[in-house]
Scaffold this motif. Structure first.
Motif, mmCIF file in Angstrom:
data_model
loop_
_atom_site.group_PDB
_atom_site.id
_atom_site.type_symbol
_atom_site.label_atom_id
_atom_site.label_comp_id
_atom_site.label_asym_id
_atom_site.label_seq_id
_atom_site.Cartn_x
_atom_site.Cartn_y
_atom_site.Cartn_z
ATOM 1 N N LEU A 191 -8.669 7.914 -37.309
ATOM 2 C CA LEU A 191 -8.241 8.416 -36.014
ATOM 3 C C LEU A 191 -6.922 7.979 -35.540
ATOM 4 N N SER A 192 -6.178 8.755 -34.984
ATOM 5 C CA SER A 192 -4.957 8.333 -34.413
ATOM 6 C C SER A 192 -5.153 8.691 -32.734
ATOM 7 N N THR A 193 -4.401 7.937 -32.094
ATOM 8 C CA THR A 193 -4.838 7.869 -30.659
ATOM 9 C C THR A 193 -4.240 9.274 -29.874
ATOM 10 N N GLU A 194 -3.624 10.162 -31.038
ATOM 11 C CA GLU A 194 -2.990 11.498 -30.571
ATOM 12 C C GLU A 194 -3.967 12.421 -30.420
ATOM 13 N N GLU A 195 -5.154 11.904 -31.276
ATOM 14 C CA GLU A 195 -6.322 12.850 -31.443
ATOM 15 C C GLU A 195 -7.414 12.626 -30.396
ATOM 16 N N VAL A 196 -7.069 11.882 -29.302
ATOM 17 C CA VAL A 196 -7.996 11.429 -28.262
ATOM 18 C C VAL A 196 -7.376 11.622 -26.955
ATOM 19 N N PRO A 197 -8.197 11.516 -25.750
ATOM 20 C CA PRO A 197 -7.360 11.863 -24.593
ATOM 21 C C PRO A 197 -6.513 10.592 -24.174
ATOM 22 N N ARG A 198 -6.751 9.446 -24.404
ATOM 23 C CA ARG A 198 -6.052 8.436 -23.933
ATOM 24 C C ARG A 198 -5.820 7.355 -25.088
ATOM 25 N N GLY A 199 -4.607 6.736 -24.862
ATOM 26 C CA GLY A 199 -4.263 5.687 -26.081
ATOM 27 C C GLY A 199 -4.818 4.441 -25.631
ATOM 28 N N LYS A 200 -4.791 3.493 -26.387
ATOM 29 C CA LYS A 200 -5.057 1.942 -25.818
ATOM 30 C C LYS A 200 -4.217 1.473 -24.846
ATOM 31 N N PRO A 201 -4.791 0.814 -23.974
ATOM 32 C CA PRO A 201 -6.222 -0.104 -23.860
ATOM 33 C C PRO A 201 -7.402 0.852 -23.468
ATOM 34 N N ALA A 202 -7.282 2.160 -23.295
ATOM 35 C CA ALA A 202 -8.498 2.903 -23.023
ATOM 36 C C ALA A 202 -9.339 2.709 -24.555
ATOM 37 N N PRO A 203 -10.586 2.738 -24.158
ATOM 38 C CA PRO A 203 -11.518 2.761 -25.386
ATOM 39 C C PRO A 203 -11.688 3.988 -26.318
ATOM 40 N N ASP A 204 -10.843 5.124 -25.840
ATOM 41 C CA ASP A 204 -11.326 6.384 -26.465
ATOM 42 C C ASP A 204 -11.442 6.312 -27.977
ATOM 43 N N VAL A 205 -10.340 5.787 -28.594
ATOM 44 C CA VAL A 205 -10.179 5.921 -29.986
ATOM 45 C C VAL A 205 -11.247 5.100 -30.840
#
Length: 213
Positions: free
Chosen positions: A127-141
């Motif tokens: 997974l890339s953080t491009e593919e989730v709503p928020r990048g790190k430091p958010a926990p999404d990825v």
């Protein structure tokens, strides 16, 4: 087990800084004192917005991203800076646990790195953080990676090097293994989130992972 990419499998933080600093300087702009630290772990839309909006590069975030990613891909084609022991560590852990990749790099760079390193078929999920709503430091990825593995955060661990990465994995509820980068060490508060701190990937053993939870 969920691995980060930059700073864990490939040693690219210095390459990212060199490429982005050069790109910004060519357009008559300058990094802020905290620009490099802020961008470590950011998704592509986030760091390209920082260069465009915060540093004043006269290009849209989408154009900035395309420019910089082209330069990074060219560098990877010339010489992939694998961290010693990283490929072996991934394969060692994958022999006992399902493994995923959760990276702030763009999908085009992730796929190229894994193909060159011979790891494409090793990871069950990438997974890339491009593919989730928020990048790190958010926990999404990390949450998305664990879900796609069919597991829960409580039974998973992450391998990270950066402050934002450590915070992301901890916020997702994974046990955190820190491999601090020698040039870009994580902040003390982020490092304190780690259940295990190792000096190198040769210390990432099946036994060490098994003792985490």
């Amino acid at each position: 087990m969920v691995f980060d990419l930059d700073g864990v499998i490939i040693d690219t933080e210095e390459v990212w800084e060199e490429v982005r600093r050069g790109y910004v300087a060519e357009r008559g702009r300058r990094f802020l004192p905290d620009s490099q630290g802020r961008m470590m772990g950011m998704s592509t839309p986030e760091w390209s917005t920082h260069l465009s909006a915060d540093l004043g590069v006269p290009r849209t975030p989408r154009e900035v991203a395309a420019d910089v990613l082209d330069r990074m891909a060219a560098r990877y084609r010339e010489d992939l800076p694998l961290i010693p022991g990283s490929v072996e560590a991934v394969r060692r852990i994958a022999g006992h646990f399902p493994v995923a990749l959760a990276s702030s790099s763009a999908r085009i760079l992730i796929d190229q790195v894994l193909e060159t390193a011979g790891l494409t078929d090793t990871f069950r999920v990438t997974l890339s953080t491009e593919e989730v709503p928020r990048g790190k430091p958010a926990p999404d990825v990390y949450l998305a990676a664990v879900e796609r593995l069919g597991l829960t955060p409580e039974v998973c661990a992450a391998v990270e090097d950066s402050s934002n990465g450590l915070r992301s994995a901890a916020a997702a509820g994974l046990a955190v293994i820190a491999v601090p980068h020698g040039v870009y060490p994580p902040a003390e508060d982020a490092l304190a989130l780690a259940s295990l701190v190792i000096d190198g990937l040769d210390e990432l053993t099946v036994e060490a992972v098994g003792k985490l939870r």
